[in-house]
Design an enzyme around this catalytic site. Structure first.
Site, PDB file in Angstrom:
ATOM      1  N   ALA A 141       0.835  -1.210   0.000  1.00 33.04           N
ATOM      2  CA  ALA A 141       0.000   0.000   0.000  1.00 33.04           C
ATOM      3  C   ALA A 141       0.869   1.259   0.000  1.00 33.04           C
ATOM      4  O   ALA A 141       0.663   2.182  -0.796  1.00 33.04           O
ATOM      5  CB  ALA A 141      -0.908  -0.016   1.225  1.00 33.04           C
ATOM      6  N   ARG A 178       2.487  11.620 -10.168  1.00 31.12           N
ATOM      7  CA  ARG A 178       1.644  12.828 -10.264  1.00 31.12           C
ATOM      8  C   ARG A 178       2.506  14.081 -10.103  1.00 31.12           C
ATOM      9  O   ARG A 178       2.250  15.104 -10.730  1.00 31.12           O
ATOM     10  CB  ARG A 178       0.567  12.821  -9.163  1.00 31.12           C
ATOM     11  CG  ARG A 178      -0.623  11.939  -9.485  1.00 31.12           C
ATOM     12  CD  ARG A 178      -1.786  12.207  -8.539  1.00 31.12           C
ATOM     13  NE  ARG A 178      -1.490  11.878  -7.152  1.00 31.12           N
ATOM     14  CZ  ARG A 178      -1.590  10.658  -6.638  1.00 31.12           C
ATOM     15  NH1 ARG A 178      -1.996   9.656  -7.387  1.00 31.12           N
ATOM     16  NH2 ARG A 178      -1.302  10.450  -5.370  1.00 31.12           N
ATOM     17  N   GLU A 209       9.571  -5.239  -5.897  1.00 33.79           N
ATOM     18  CA  GLU A 209       8.694  -5.949  -4.966  1.00 33.79           C
ATOM     19  C   GLU A 209       9.093  -7.435  -4.928  1.00 33.79           C
ATOM     20  O   GLU A 209       9.166  -8.093  -5.966  1.00 33.79           O
ATOM     21  CB  GLU A 209       7.236  -5.775  -5.407  1.00 33.79           C
ATOM     22  CG  GLU A 209       6.235  -6.753  -4.827  1.00 33.79           C
ATOM     23  CD  GLU A 209       6.209  -6.820  -3.293  1.00 33.79           C
ATOM     24  OE1 GLU A 209       6.268  -5.771  -2.653  1.00 33.79           O
ATOM     25  OE2 GLU A 209       6.150  -7.946  -2.761  1.00 33.79           O
ATOM     26  N   CYS A 260      -5.146  -6.262   4.757  1.00 30.01           N
ATOM     27  CA  CYS A 260      -6.213  -6.294   5.775  1.00 30.01           C
ATOM     28  C   CYS A 260      -7.381  -7.156   5.306  1.00 30.01           C
ATOM     29  O   CYS A 260      -8.206  -7.581   6.110  1.00 30.01           O
ATOM     30  CB  CYS A 260      -6.711  -4.891   6.073  1.00 30.01           C
ATOM     31  SG  CYS A 260      -5.380  -3.798   6.495  1.00 30.01           S
ATOM     32  N   TYR A 264      -5.183  -2.022  -7.932  1.00 25.31           N
ATOM     33  CA  TYR A 264      -5.047  -1.961  -9.392  1.00 25.31           C
ATOM     34  C   TYR A 264      -4.146  -3.112  -9.821  1.00 25.31           C
ATOM     35  O   TYR A 264      -3.359  -3.617  -9.027  1.00 25.31           O
ATOM     36  CB  TYR A 264      -4.397  -0.645  -9.849  1.00 25.31           C
ATOM     37  CG  TYR A 264      -5.170   0.597  -9.487  1.00 25.31           C
ATOM     38  CD1 TYR A 264      -6.304   0.962 -10.204  1.00 25.31           C
ATOM     39  CD2 TYR A 264      -4.759   1.398  -8.429  1.00 25.31           C
ATOM     40  CE1 TYR A 264      -7.018   2.108  -9.871  1.00 25.31           C
ATOM     41  CE2 TYR A 264      -5.469   2.546  -8.088  1.00 25.31           C
ATOM     42  CZ  TYR A 264      -6.592   2.891  -8.802  1.00 25.31           C
ATOM     43  OH  TYR A 264      -7.293   4.014  -8.469  1.00 25.31           O
ATOM     44  N   ASN A 305      -0.954   4.336   3.466  1.00 22.71           N
ATOM     45  CA  ASN A 305      -1.314   5.069   2.253  1.00 22.71           C
ATOM     46  C   ASN A 305      -0.874   6.519   2.319  1.00 22.71           C
ATOM     47  O   ASN A 305      -0.291   7.055   1.371  1.00 22.71           O
ATOM     48  CB  ASN A 305      -2.841   5.049   2.070  1.00 22.71           C
ATOM     49  CG  ASN A 305      -3.267   3.838   1.282  1.00 22.71           C
ATOM     50  OD1 ASN A 305      -2.779   3.605   0.196  1.00 22.71           O
ATOM     51  ND2 ASN A 305      -4.154   3.053   1.854  1.00 22.71           N
ATOM     52  N   TYR A 323     -28.492  12.814  14.129  1.00 17.37           N
ATOM     53  CA  TYR A 323     -29.527  12.045  14.824  1.00 17.37           C
ATOM     54  C   TYR A 323     -30.666  11.711  13.875  1.00 17.37           C
ATOM     55  O   TYR A 323     -31.137  12.568  13.127  1.00 17.37           O
ATOM     56  CB  TYR A 323     -30.094  12.852  16.011  1.00 17.37           C
ATOM     57  CG  TYR A 323     -31.474  12.358  16.417  1.00 17.37           C
ATOM     58  CD1 TYR A 323     -31.636  11.100  16.999  1.00 17.37           C
ATOM     59  CD2 TYR A 323     -32.614  13.125  16.167  1.00 17.37           C
ATOM     60  CE1 TYR A 323     -32.892  10.618  17.318  1.00 17.37           C
ATOM     61  CE2 TYR A 323     -33.876  12.644  16.489  1.00 17.37           C
ATOM     62  CZ  TYR A 323     -34.012  11.389  17.064  1.00 17.37           C
ATOM     63  OH  TYR A 323     -35.249  10.906  17.365  1.00 17.37           O
TER      64      TYR A 323
END
Ligand code: NAD
Length: 454
Positions: free
Chosen positions: A12, A23, A34, A44, A63, A302, A423
């Site tokens: 993540a 970006r 990785e 999770c 993705y 994240n 409420y």
């Protein structure tokens, strides 16, 4: 920033860092290394995949690798395990396709996460002993369950993962034993709240043993004989859920706390030039403690990943810190916390007191209204320190979020007691549990101090 950014780890935090870097700078070369064959997976979700509630493992990915490669122009290399980083020559050494390779970097973001702690007990190296920290572990457990080969399972540790996995195995019809070394489940809750979680576990077909330890595991044919103190159980698999430690050893010499969690500034820079870190391997700033503290959870991974990637690519971003918010499903109970427990606060030397109230999740006359138990921790002068909440209704997560925002904004218990919360009978009662707890805290804080709270 011209040049090459290398991100170590495609979880993540790593994929957030790489995406944020893209970006920030459309021209930067971005390489993600990785070790496994998977990237951008939500760890999770693993207990729910093992439980069979999520059919395919692919749906746990944010993705696909191709999306990152084509749309974000990120050079994502899977099965690429980094062995060392040399900040002097700005080089990483990694293995890929059976070859040892070297890669230079201008800046590097370490997002290597956390590794399961393995108790020092003989026999835990057996292939039928699992952890639940990676996709391959979860895939193996799911295939054994699908093949009807996990009739009886032993789980070691009754923290978040231990109890989530107990629920997953019960859902699949396995007989489950949970062994926890401490005298309570969920050690990150105060004892009175953990007792409510324990009651929920004891309502299930789970053999929960508190204050117990596994002392050895021996292979017997296709099964494992686990010694639990003076008892023995024969099981088809053992799942270790005994906590995590930082996977921070790749960067020698970087500042870290006493347990090895990397220390970073609020732009995610480590103490080593041009080396950033994010995600589960760091101890980020904890706003309530006023110091760094490791609380390795997905949302901070994240966010810190995004900050690290942005800054490493030459942009500007700041991480304001965590308040330690978490929620978990334990069978029919939602269990949540934010800020500090009374135990945490006292360990920190803060003068803490706690107020407990039980309210209802909806208007009490509305169908489906359920008790919500709230423990609010505060100082004698009304500083809000944290809340723990358990309830079977669906509003526990939204309520803990309201308190998390109050903590982040530095509200006192009396300011929280006046919050204008939503409420309507189907969703919340007028006597909203968060407000009830804050009002009770205001009353307690205004009383003369007891010796215990001083
Ligand atoms: P944990 O720290 O939550 O629980 C570990 C448990 O194992 C503790 O209760 C500890 O006392 C017990 N233990 C340790 N050694 C033992 C031994 N030898 N014998 C018996 N019991 C032993 O850790 P976890 O459940 O492994 O989870 C790992 C990380 O993942 C944690 O940081 C957790 O916060 C995070 N997580 C969070 C969520 C969530 O927020 N919903 C869900 C899953 C995991």
């Amino acid at each position: 920033m011209p040049g090459r950014l290398v991100v170590v780890g495609g979880g993540a935090a790593g994929m957030s860092a790489a995406s944020a870097a893209r970006r920030t700078d459309p021209h930067l070369e971005i390489v993600v290394l990785e070790a496994t064959g998977y990237a951008a997976y939500g760890l999770c979700g693993l207990p729910y995949y093992v439980a069979g509630l999520i059919e395919s493992v692919e749906s746990l990915a944010a993705y696909s690798p191709e999306f990152f490669r084509r749309r974000r122009r990120i050079d994502l290399r899977l099965h690429a395990r980094v062995h060392s980083i040399d900040p002097a020559t700005r080089t990483v050494t990694y293995s890929h396709d059976g070859h040892q390779r070297r890669l230079g970097y201008d800046r590097i973001v370490l997002t290597t996460g956390a590794t399961p702690v393995r108790p020092d007990v003989p026999g835990l190296d057996d292939p039928r002993v699992f952890t639940v920290r990676s996709l391959p572990d979860a895939i193996s457990l799911r295939s054994l369950l699908d093949a009807g080969r996990l009739g009886r399972v032993l789980i070691v540790g009754a923290g978040y993962i231990g109890l989530e996995m107990a629920e997953a195995f019960v859902h699949r019809g396995s007989t489950v034993t949970v062994v926890e070394a401490l005298g309570q489940v969920m050690p990150n809750l105060d004892a009175s709240v953990a007792a409510l979680v324990e009651e929920e576990v004891r309502r299930q077909p789970v053999d929960l043993r508190l204050g117990a330890k596994v002392t050895g595991v021996t292979r017997v044919g296709d099964r494992l004989l686990a010694e639990i103190d003076s008892d023995e159980v024969l099981v088809d698999a053992v799942v270790l859920a005994t906590g995590v430690r930082p996977a921070s050893e790749l960067i020698a010499g970087a500042r870290a706390d006493s347990r090895g969690w990397l220390l970073v500034d609020d732009h995610m820079r480590t103490s080593v030039p041009d080396v950033f870190a994010a995600g589960d391997c760091i101890a980020p700033w904890h706003r309530v403690l006023g110091r760094p503290a490791a609380v390795p959870l997905g949302p901070a991974a994240n966010k810190t990943g995004r900050v690290a990637g942005t800054v490493a690519a030459g942009g500007s971003a700041t991480f304001p810190g965590i308040v330690g918010t978490a929620v978990a499903k334990v069978f029919d109970l939602a269990v949540a916390r934010t800020g500090l427990t009374e135990t945490d606060a006292r360990a920190e030397g803060l003068p803490a007191m706690a107020t407990e109230v039980t309210g209802m999740s909806r208007a009490k006359y509305y169908p489906g209204s359920q008790p919500v138990h709230t423990r609010m921790v505060h100082t004698p002068d009304g500083r809000l320190l944290g809340v723990q909440m358990v309830g079977s209704g669906d509003g526990v997560a939204k309520r803990i979020d309201a308190v998390a925002v109050a903590l982040q904004a530095g509200l006192s218990v009396s300011e929280l007691a006046e919050a204008d919360l939503a409420y309507a009978p189907p969703y919340a009662p007028v006597r909203e549990p968060v407000l009830l707890a804050a009002q009770a805290a205001v009353r307690l804080a205004s009383q003369p101090q007891s010796p215990r709270a001083a």
